[in-house]
Scaffold this motif. Structure first.
Motif, short mmCIF file in Angstrom:
data_model
loop_
_atom_site.label_atom_id
_atom_site.label_comp_id
_atom_site.label_asym_id
_atom_site.label_seq_id
_atom_site.Cartn_x
_atom_site.Cartn_y
_atom_site.Cartn_z
N VAL A 46 -3.07 11.63 -2.28
CA VAL A 46 -3.09 11.47 -0.83
C VAL A 46 -4.48 11.16 -0.26
O VAL A 46 -4.62 10.90 0.92
CB VAL A 46 -2.52 12.72 -0.11
N GLU A 47 -5.48 11.20 -1.13
CA GLU A 47 -6.85 10.93 -0.70
C GLU A 47 -7.62 10.43 -1.92
O GLU A 47 -7.15 10.58 -3.05
CB GLU A 47 -7.48 12.22 -0.14
N ASN A 53 0.82 -1.22 0.00
CA ASN A 53 0.00 0.00 0.00
C ASN A 53 0.85 1.26 0.00
O ASN A 53 0.47 2.29 0.53
CB ASN A 53 -0.99 0.00 1.18
N ARG A 54 2.00 1.16 -0.68
CA ARG A 54 2.89 2.28 -0.79
C ARG A 54 2.23 3.46 -1.52
O ARG A 54 2.54 4.62 -1.27
CB ARG A 54 4.11 1.80 -1.57
N GLU A 55 1.33 3.14 -2.44
CA GLU A 55 0.69 4.19 -3.26
C GLU A 55 -0.59 4.72 -2.65
O GLU A 55 -1.21 5.59 -3.22
CB GLU A 55 0.35 3.60 -4.64
N HIS A 56 -1.01 4.17 -1.53
CA HIS A 56 -2.38 4.44 -1.08
C HIS A 56 -2.50 5.70 -0.21
O HIS A 56 -1.60 6.52 -0.16
CB HIS A 56 -2.95 3.19 -0.43
N THR A 57 -3.62 5.78 0.49
CA THR A 57 -4.08 7.07 1.00
C THR A 57 -3.45 7.50 2.34
O THR A 57 -2.98 6.67 3.12
CB THR A 57 -5.61 7.05 1.14
N LEU A 58 -3.46 8.80 2.57
CA LEU A 58 -3.09 9.36 3.87
C LEU A 58 -4.31 9.89 4.61
O LEU A 58 -4.31 10.02 5.82
CB LEU A 58 -2.11 10.53 3.70
N PHE A 59 -5.32 10.25 3.83
CA PHE A 59 -6.49 10.93 4.42
C PHE A 59 -7.78 10.27 3.96
O PHE A 59 -7.85 9.74 2.85
CB PHE A 59 -6.55 12.40 3.98
N GLY A 60 -8.78 10.37 4.79
CA GLY A 60 -10.15 10.08 4.37
C GLY A 60 -10.43 8.61 4.08
O GLY A 60 -11.37 8.30 3.36
N VAL A 83 -6.44 6.13 -3.85
CA VAL A 83 -6.31 7.58 -4.02
C VAL A 83 -6.73 7.99 -5.43
O VAL A 83 -6.80 7.16 -6.33
CB VAL A 83 -4.84 8.06 -3.82
N THR A 84 -6.97 9.26 -5.63
CA THR A 84 -7.23 9.77 -6.97
C THR A 84 -5.96 9.63 -7.81
O THR A 84 -4.90 10.07 -7.39
CB THR A 84 -7.70 11.24 -6.96
N PRO A 85 -6.07 9.01 -8.98
CA PRO A 85 -4.88 8.82 -9.82
C PRO A 85 -4.66 9.97 -10.80
O PRO A 85 -3.63 10.02 -11.47
CB PRO A 85 -5.21 7.54 -10.59
N SER A 86 -5.62 10.86 -10.90
CA SER A 86 -5.61 11.83 -12.01
C SER A 86 -4.69 13.01 -11.74
O SER A 86 -4.76 13.65 -10.69
CB SER A 86 -7.04 12.34 -12.23
N ASP A 87 -3.85 13.32 -12.70
CA ASP A 87 -2.97 14.49 -12.57
C ASP A 87 -3.72 15.80 -12.79
O ASP A 87 -3.31 16.84 -12.28
CB ASP A 87 -1.82 14.40 -13.58
N THR A 88 -4.79 15.75 -13.55
CA THR A 88 -5.50 17.00 -13.82
C THR A 88 -6.55 17.31 -12.74
O THR A 88 -6.95 18.46 -12.60
CB THR A 88 -6.21 16.98 -15.19
N ALA A 89 -6.97 16.29 -11.99
CA ALA A 89 -8.05 16.51 -11.02
C ALA A 89 -7.72 17.60 -9.98
O ALA A 89 -8.53 18.50 -9.75
CB ALA A 89 -8.43 15.19 -10.34
#
Ligand SMILES: Cc1cc2nc3c(=O)[nH]c(=O)nc-3n(C[C@H](O)[C@H](O)[C@H](O)COP(=O)(O)OP(=O)(O)OC[C@H]3O[C@@H](n4cnc5c(N)ncnc54)[C@H](O)[C@@H]3O)c2cc1C
Ligand code: FES
Ligand code: FES
Lengths: 219, 329
Positions: free
Chosen positions: B270-271, B151-158, B165-171
């Motif tokens: 991060v979320e 879960n190295r890529e996963h969330t810090l919040f929420g 987490v959201t993968p989108s760079d534009t979001a």
């Protein structure tokens, strides 16, 4: 000959089943119409609905795809029977014999399958063939002149001893051609960015970049 | 080598919006909207999502293109990321979006992938993508939130059962710029603020956006609010190409006499949704753009972070990215 009784016994996909029920509705439906229905890819359920209601040409109204398509590949129009779920790499490589299109990851992660569509580079493994019907497709086979003279980018790749095993090379060549088309004099950084969607397991990146700079500089 | 042939589906390529919407109504959850296909086709190849009908939207001309309007710009949802990245007006006035678009995936993916598809793309948690029956897939376990999980890529919040987490760079950029997402169905049109467009597992664990199966995102409106601001975007990923953000930061600021007058800032990776850092905005607004302010902002940004087993590194990473945004934008 198609025999309707015979057909009824076969397990058939939805669109044919629809045809079947239509022929059940209308015994006059011709064999030719029936075959046309089969050639059309799935999705005729809606179409049949429209057809019955308004007599409108279904394909036009709802946008269903016809399986027999014309593709403009390397300057030639090629007729080919394409499944709805078929990728462009599959069509080019396995139906049209263009083996310069390499399939490696099949996941948009390596660049081996790169082709040009209207002069821009795309991963052919991750596009449906049906979505490129109206575009000009170029594979590496389409770059050299009929006399066999190499495209300047290909020649530069040779001169710079670009490829090692050569597996990534067709994709690399095509990305370089796409870059030089919009930016004939790229900086090395611009070239590196434009080529960054092509992996090379042999690590020949520097040779490829040198080759591009050679073409750009007219050396 | 072809690992997986996609399952059969019926393919529609409507050229009119009404036809596309009628098809979505007809198929409901069995239908699939496809733009550039860069998220979609992987799902089909892995046979994790198997729609009956795929509705290819790329033939609908009205969903493409970039227009200047009175209050900013309108970007058709099907405009490609390359077009967004290269557009002179976006580069000049909304450079943040051009920069983020250029950091997505690879050139070939940006040539095909669309801005709408990038915003609407699904989670990249590999347990979920590989077809594990997790919460997000309708099951009752999160495979990424166990002691041994990767879960190295996963969330810090929420986190709420799901830790994707959201993968989108534009979001995050759309949130920072206060974009409005125009959504249409056969029943009419609605406009949703970008910050409400993205949803977390607490709202609906099975999707990442408010889009209903029969709706199409038609347009992304960027208001003039942040036009010409000082922008900062940075994305940290394992590789420069292809890889998704571990953490990204996007910010827009107006500085007056060395003081931060207005600011909008958000983080990606991060979320489950872009993390709009309102607390940071409140702290730095009216303060001098200095190392001290940046320090405070970084500390405030990560307050409340709950790392998983393998993603503790994201906390200082996020803190530093926020610091950089405040300092050097
Ligand atoms: C190898 C690889 C690397 C990647 N790296 C990155 C990265 O670094 N950063 C990043 O942000 N993304 C990355 N992606 C994701 C990819 O960039 C995005 O998925 C792409 O922008 C999606 O655009 P598309 O048009 O191809 O989407 P599609 O696959 O066509 O659609 C994506 C989703 O959005 C829905 N959708 C699309 N358009 C609409 C619409 N108009 N209305 C309603 N729903 C819609 C579809 O139903 C689907 O669920 C990567 C993808 C791959 C395969
Ligand atoms: S085979 Fe298409 S990108 Fe790897
Ligand atoms: S030359 Fe071998 S992979 Fe590039």
């Amino acid at each position: 000959m198609f025999d309707q009784k015979e057909l009824r016994r076969d397990p058939v996909p939805a669109e044919q089943a629809e045809n079947r029920s239509m022929s059940a509705l209308n015994p006059n439906i011709s064999r030719r119409d029936f075959i046309k229905g089969v050639i059309c890819s799935g999705a005729t359920v809606a179409a049949a609905g429209y057809m019955l209601q308004g007599g409108q040409a279904l394909a036009a109204a709802s946008g269903t795809v016809e399986r027999l398509v014309s593709l403009n590949v390397n300057g030639q129009v090629r007729r080919v029977d394409v499944l709805p779920n078929e990728t462009l790499a599959m069509t080019l490589r396995y139906k049209l014999g263009l083996t310069g299109v390499k399939l490696s990851c099949d996941r948009a992660e390596c660049g081996a399958c790169t082709v040009l569509l209207d002069d821009m580079d795309f991963y052919s493994c991750s596009m449906l063939t049906h979505s490129v019907r109206n575009r000009k497709i170029i594979t590496v086979e389409g770059l050299s002149s009929p006399s066999g003279k190499l495209h300047p980018v290909q020649q530069a790749f040779v001169d710079e001893l670009g490829p090692q095993c050569g597996f990534c090379t067709p994709g690399q060549v095509l990305s370089a051609v796409a870059l030089l088309k919009v930016n004939p004099k790229p900086t090395r950084e611009e070239a590196a960015l434009a080529m960054s969607g092509n992996l090379c397991r042999c690590g020949a990146y520097d040779h490829y970049l040198k080759a591009i700079m050679r073409v750009a500089g007219g050396v | 080598m072809i690992a997986d042939m996609m399952r059969n589906f019926e393919l529609y390529q409507p050229s009119r919006m009404e036809d596309a919407l009628a098809l979505l109504d007809r198929y409901g959850k069995d239908g699939w909207r496809m733009a550039g296909g860069k998220d979609s086709l992987d799902w089909f190849k892995d046979r994790v999502k198997n729609p009956k009908a795929v509705i290819d939207l790329m033939g609908i001309a009205e969903l493409k293109g970039i227009r200047e309007v009175k209050d900013g710009i309108e970007i058709g949802a099907l405009t490609t990321l390359t077009e967004v990245e290269k557009h002179p007006l976006i580069q000049k006035q909304y450079g943040l979006l051009a920069t983020a678009a250029r950091r997505v995936a690879s050139p070939q993916i940006r040539n095909a992938g669309t801005l709408g598809g990038n915003a609407a793309q699904d989670a990249r948690c590999w347990y979920y993508r590989d077809g594990f029956p997790c919460y997000r897939a309708g099951g009752n376990t999160c495979y990424a939130d166990t002691p041994e999980a990767m879960n190295r890529e996963h969330t810090l919040f929420g986190a709420d059962r799901c830790v994707a987490v959201t993968p989108s760079d534009t979001a995050p950029v759309l949130v920072v710029l206060g974009a409005k997402m125009v959504i249409r169905s056969s029943k009419g049109e609605r406009v949703v603020e970008a910050k409400d467009f993205f949803i977390g597992p607490g709202v609906d664990i099975t999707r990442m956006t408010v889009l209903e199966p029969e709706e199409i995102l038609t347009t992304i409106q960027i208001p003039k609010t942040w036009a010409g601001a000082q922008f900062f975007f940075e994305k940290i990923a394992d590789r420069q190409t292809w890889d998704f953000a571990l953490v990204s930061v996007a910010s827009a600021m107006f500085i007056k006499g060395g003081v931060i007058d207005r600011i909008s800032i958000a983080c990606g990776g991060v979320e489950c949704v872009p993390r709009h850092l309102k607390v940071v905005e409140d702290i730095v607004r009216g303060e001098k753009q200095s190392e001290e302010t940046a320090d405070l902002a970084g500390q405030a940004a990560v307050r409340g972070a709950i790392p998983l087993n393998y993603n503790h590194f994201k906390v200082p990473l996020m803190q530093n990215l926020v610091k950089r945004a405040i300092r050097s934008a």
